[in-house]
Write a protein that holds these residues in place. Structure first.
Motif: not given
Length: 419
Positions: A222-239
């Motif tokens: 997932s990815v979301r933004s409030n205009g000044s910060e972007a937050r990205i949820e990732l799934k990788g080898p570490e979870g």
């Protein structure tokens, strides 16, 4: 903005990360595969082809699509099964037909600008990618196709590209190995070819040398933004992890549409499947019989490139069948048959098939620009000209993020403001 996440490790993502890193940004490149360039940038036709800048939004494309719908071996194949995505895409495609000429001219301008950046980057970073600067020869089997090419040449000339008409005799002189009879052709000496996979991987290594944090094996949930910060949820080898950046650039190919929706934007990319074969030239006779000049056969819509001494790439076709990566034997067979007909001295004993999903916008223009949030950007939707245009759109995106004006004589694509 100081820190930026670039989503997608194909040709557009890697060139974007490179352009941003050169401007001093702190860049993270997020790619779900273990390496760069493992999907659409893996085994394309290999052409850096400003001469192929004509957009598909011409009435004849619709006629051909309807005529070929029931032919499994057709150059353009549309699965008749309806979906809202497909219907909306074709509706916008038809609405874009009046802009066919303007968009063709603009695409040619972008392709010419891209050459300068790409060649300079390859030289600066020492990237070897089987580059051949021997031009591209378009061949036509009938008068109708040749005359249409003449009209297209005027549009390409308006975009700054020179190409010249050639006779059947000149076709034979330019590429003596080509068999068959042709009405005429057009030759663009300034075009070139190479291996997109090797180039992208080489530039990805250059990105790392510039400090880009290349995070492979990371699937963006997932990815979301409030205009000044972007937050990205990732799934990788570490979870599952979450990362925060000042801004985000979406370069995710056919995945861009879903990510854009999460960010409140509409980017109507459709996956158009293309196929290729790589013919391994195992013997000296095959190496002599394979062409060295790149070709585009207008009737079959196939392109070729010679990759080094021992590989010959043939690619093309367009299949509208949703997100489907299956490699169909009935779509590969025409490519092998074409090699046997046009280059009978080339052995097709060892042929490697491949299929990739081109991310296409309805008007055939890449989506380059800002989203509805001030810190969200897009560089995606390049369709069949991803490699040809990528260096120019990456540079334009870098200028936009940095707040500078676009380079003189080149502007953002006409659809850029309508994200």
């Amino acid at each position: 903005m100081k820190s930026l996440a670039v989503i997608g490790g194909g040709i557009t993502g890697v060139t974007t990360a490179y352009a941003l890193a050169r401007r001093g940004f702190t860049v993270a490149l997020l790619e779900r595969h273990r390496y760069a360039a493992m999907e659409t940038s893996f085994a394309n036709g290999g052409q850096l082809s400003a001469s192929n800048a004509e957009t598909w939004t011409h009435p004849s494309t619709l006629v051909k699509g309807l005529k070929w719908m029931l032919r499994s071996d057709a150059p353009l194949l549309v699965n008749p099964r309806p979906s809202w995505h497909k219907i909306s895409w074709f509706a916008e495609f038809i609405a874009s037909i009046p802009r066919y000429e303007a968009n063709t001219v603009e695409t040619a301008r972008l392709a010419i600008a891209a050459r300068e950046h790409l060649f300079a980057w390859a030289e600066a970073e020492g990237i070897a990618f089987d580059h051949r600067r021997e031009g591209i020869l378009h061949i036509y089997r009938d008068r109708k196709g040749f005359e249409h090419a003449g009209r297209v040449s005027k549009l390409l000339a308006a975009g700054g590209l020179e190409r010249r008409a050639v006779t059947p005799q000149e076709i034979s002189a330019i590429e003596p190995t080509l068999a068959g009879s042709y009405y005429g052709g057009y030759y663009t000496e300034s075009d070139s070819t190479g291996d997109i996979h090797r180039f992208t991987q080489g530039l990805a290594q250059a990105c790392e040398r510039l400090g880009v944090n290349c995070q492979y094996g990371q699937d963006v949930l997932s990815v979301r933004s409030n205009g000044s910060e972007a937050r990205i949820e990732l799934k990788g080898p570490e979870g599952v992890t979450e990362q925060s950046y000042d801004g985000v650039v979406v370069c995710a190919g056919v995945g861009s549409r879903a990510l854009a929706r999460q960010l409140g934007d509409r980017v109507n990319v459709y996956p158009v499947k293309g196929y290729s074969i790589t013919v391994n030239l195992l013997d000296e006779a095959s190496r002599r019989a394979a062409p060295t000049v790149s070709l585009l056969d207008d009737e079959t819509k196939l392109v070729t490139s010679r990759l080094g001494e021992d590989r010959f790439r043939v690619a093309g076709t367009a299949e509208f069948n949703g997100v489907n990566r299956d490699i169909r034997a009935d779509r590969i067979r025409p490519l092998v048959d074409w090699v046997q007909q046009c280059f009978p001295g080339v052995s097709t004993r060892q042929v490697v098939p491949w299929a990739g999903l081109r991310p296409m916008m309805p008007d055939m223009m890449p989506k380059v620009g800002r989203g509805c949030q001030a810190n969200v950007f897009y560089n995606t939707g390049h369709g069949h000209l991803g490699w040809t245009l990528s260096a120019a759109t990456a540079d334009l995106l870098g200028e936009l993020v940095a707040g500078a004006a676009a380079p003189t004589g080149v502007r953002l694509p006409v659809t850029a403001a309508a994200v």
